[in-house]
Design an enzyme around this catalytic site. Structure first.
Site, PDB file in Angstrom:
ATOM      1  N   ARG A  59       0.908  -1.147  -0.080  1.00 11.21           N
ATOM      2  CA  ARG A  59       0.121   0.054  -0.024  1.00 11.21           C
ATOM      3  C   ARG A  59       0.892   1.134   0.195  1.00 11.21           C
ATOM      4  NH1 ARG A  59       2.235   1.926   3.730  1.00 11.21           N
ATOM      5  NH2 ARG A  59       0.864   3.681   3.835  1.00 11.21           N
ATOM      6  N   ALA A  61       0.894   5.163  -2.208  1.00 11.95           N
ATOM      7  CA  ALA A  61       0.766   5.561  -3.621  1.00 11.95           C
ATOM      8  C   ALA A  61       1.943   5.055  -4.511  1.00 11.95           C
ATOM      9  CB  ALA A  61       0.388   6.954  -3.939  1.00 11.95           C
ATOM     10  N   ARG A 102      -7.483  -0.138  -6.723  1.00 12.79           N
ATOM     11  CA  ARG A 102      -7.661   1.026  -5.771  1.00 12.79           C
ATOM     12  C   ARG A 102      -8.086   2.304  -6.510  1.00 12.79           C
ATOM     13  NH1 ARG A 102      -4.177   1.045  -0.502  1.00 12.79           N
ATOM     14  NH2 ARG A 102      -6.359   2.411  -0.060  1.00 12.79           N
ATOM     15  N   ASP A 253      -1.518  10.818  -1.993  1.00 15.90           N
ATOM     16  CA  ASP A 253      -1.806  10.099  -3.184  1.00 15.90           C
ATOM     17  C   ASP A 253      -2.242  10.496  -4.382  1.00 15.90           C
ATOM     18  OD1 ASP A 253      -2.881   8.850  -0.181  1.00 15.90           O
ATOM     19  OD2 ASP A 253      -2.614   7.352  -1.615  1.00 15.90           O
ATOM     20  N   ASN A 263      -5.088  12.788   0.586  1.00 11.85           N
ATOM     21  CA  ASN A 263      -4.273  11.782   1.309  1.00 11.85           C
ATOM     22  C   ASN A 263      -5.087  10.896   2.333  1.00 11.85           C
ATOM     23  OD1 ASN A 263      -1.629  10.799   1.787  1.00 11.85           O
ATOM     24  ND2 ASN A 263      -1.651  12.080   3.642  1.00 11.85           N
ATOM     25  N   LYS A 264      -4.279  10.315   3.162  1.00 16.75           N
ATOM     26  CA  LYS A 264      -4.994   9.413   4.214  1.00 16.75           C
ATOM     27  C   LYS A 264      -6.002  10.316   5.020  1.00 16.75           C
ATOM     28  CE  LYS A 264      -4.769   6.122   4.623  1.00 16.75           C
ATOM     29  NZ  LYS A 264      -5.710   5.390   3.728  1.00 16.75           N
TER      30      LYS A 264
HETATM   31  O1  MRU Z   1      -4.586   3.380   2.039  1.00 13.92           O
HETATM   32  P1  MRU Z   1      -3.027   3.451   2.071  1.00 13.92           P
HETATM   33  O2  MRU Z   1      -2.151   2.943   3.112  1.00 13.92           O
HETATM   34  O3  MRU Z   1      -2.432   3.112   0.481  1.00 13.92           O
HETATM   35  O4  MRU Z   1      -2.685   5.134   2.132  1.00 13.92           O
HETATM   36  C1  MRU Z   1      -1.366   5.655   1.950  1.00 13.92           C
HETATM   37  C2  MRU Z   1      -1.230   6.948   2.119  1.00 13.92           C
HETATM   38  O5  MRU Z   1      -2.362   7.671   2.429  1.00 13.92           O
HETATM   39  C3  MRU Z   1      -0.062   7.875   2.213  1.00 13.92           C
HETATM   40  O6  MRU Z   1      -0.070   8.856   2.986  1.00 13.92           O
HETATM   41  C4  MRU Z   1       0.323   8.077   0.510  1.00 13.92           C
HETATM   42  O7  MRU Z   1      -0.116   6.754  -0.228  1.00 13.92           O
HETATM   43  C5  MRU Z   1       1.600   8.601   0.397  1.00 13.92           C
HETATM   44  S1  MRU Z   1       2.561   7.160   0.460  1.00 13.92           S
HETATM   45  C6  MRU Z   1       4.444   7.774   0.122  1.00 13.92           C
END
Ligand code: MRU
Length: 365
Positions: A59, A61, A102, A253, A263-264
């Site tokens: 997981r 991005a 995703r 993301d 983002n998250k």
């Molecule tokens: O759901 P995830 O764990 O894939 O989400 C990840 C994030 O939101 C990260 O902050 C983002 O992908 C950046 S990773 C360098």
């Protein structure tokens, strides 16, 4: 800059290898069971790669993009097409399957398009499907190498914003686990700062519901020798109020050209609070995370299984923390408007306010 990039490349020795290409298979560190168990999953078919992305074995991005790029190579190795036409059909259907895994992280679509467009370009140059496969394998490896290079550069730009003794607030895991390289995006300045002798520590919110902060960021940073303190997501406002953090660094993301950042879930809360308390809020991402086409309402925010919220991941496996049938809303990303963001750090430099103008300028440089 080039000399510094080489120096960091030489001095950064990642202790974790989340993605490893073995010529015919992709070996993935299973992020569903960290930090309790170190388990690797081997993927040798497109269906297995797609499942690994969908179920979050891998997981983050950039890591999703790299995995999908190798997924395209796996498609050819699995199907063994005899002609270029057959190879293109195979790639097109693999792209379709992988693109459905995703929806929010744009690096997935970026990597799939880059691989497919490279195949189209190579199709005019070779009539051998085996040669095309070899060249696409090189392209996937290049995507992986370019990611590390970008992270070193982001690390150098970001480390300039850090003083000795600073405490960084992050969210989720935007570290080496999320990019496959071991270095990460939001974590790169922290690792680089520590390499050049600045002592920087981290406050990591647990990041419910999947607990990327509690399970992954804590594991990764401590493994790499960075002092890290875990907080509940609900403590973010208080640590800012008490000035227990100096700066916020998060990943992304997807970044739109007008400066909106996906983002998250929980990033928006941190950004609004940081704005209120006058704490600098930086987003770190390679330019492959910039989506030059979408507008803010076009982007699909992924909603995941309600059981992610009803349960917690523990050493004993997943345990229910509420009623098994309670209604749940589980959007796993949010979007932060540009006004709350101090700057966006990419491998090409830092875009500060006004983001819409400066991001465009950065992309042209
Ligand atoms: O759901 P995830 O764990 O894939 O989400 C990840 C994030 O939101 C990260 O902050 C983002 O992908 C950046 S990773 C360098």
């Amino acid at each position: 800059m080039e000399k510094l990039v080489e120096e960091i490349r030489h001095r950064f020795k990642p202790k974790i290898r989340p993605i490893e290409w073995r010529g015919d298979r992709l070996v993935l560190l299973d992020q569903r069971v960290l930090p309790f168990e170190t388990r690797y999953i081997e993927t040798k078919t497109v269906a297995e790669v797609a499942e690994a992305i969908r179920d979050m074995v891998v997981r983050g991005a950039p890591a999703i993009g790299i995995t999908a790029a190798f997924g395209m190579v796996i498609a050819l190795k699995e199907k063994k097409p005899k002609t270029i036409e057959e190879a293109l059909v195979t790639l097109s259907s693999a792209r379709e399957v992988l693109a459905k895994t995703r929806p929010t992280a744009v690096n997935l679509f970026w990597a799939l398009n880059r691989m497919y467009n490279r195949a189209l370009e190579l199709a005019g140059k070779t009539s051998s499907a085996a040669e095309l496969t070899d060249m696409l394998e090189e392209e996937a490896k290049r995507i992986f190498e370019e990611e590390l290079d970008a992270e070193i550069r982001m690390g150098l730009y970001g480390a300039e914003m850090l003083e000795d003794g600073d405490v960084v607030l992050t969210i989720c895991n935007a570290g080496g686990l999320a990019t496959g390289t071991g270095l990460g995006t939001a974590t790169a300045p922290i690792y680089v700062a520590n390499i050049v002798g600045k002592r920087v520590s981290v406050i990591a919110p647990e990041t419910r519901p999947w607990q990327q902060g509690a399970r992954l960021t804590v594991y990764e940073l401590i493994h790499n020798g960075v002092p890290t303190t875990l907080i509940a997501d609900t403590a973010v406002g208080f640590v800012m109020y008490r000035r227990l953090v100096n700066i916020v660094m998060v990943g992304a993301d997807r970044i739109l050209l007008d400066g909106h950042v996906y983002n998250k879930i929980g990033t928006l809360n941190e950004a609004v609070l940081a704005h209120e308390f006058g704490i600098p809020f930086y987003v770190l991402a390679p330019t492959s995370t910039i989506d030059p086409l979408s507008k803010v309402d076009d982007v699909k925010i992924e909603e995941r299984d309600p059981d992610e919220v009803r349960t917690a991941r523990s050493e004993q496996g997943r345990v229910y923390v509420t009623l098994r049938d309670v209604a749940v809303l589980n959007p796993v990303f949010d979007v932060t408007p540009p006004k709350f963001i101090t700057g966006i750090i990419t491998e090409r430099g830092v875009a500060t306010q006004p983001l819409a103008k400066n991001l465009r300028r950065l992309l042209k440089s």
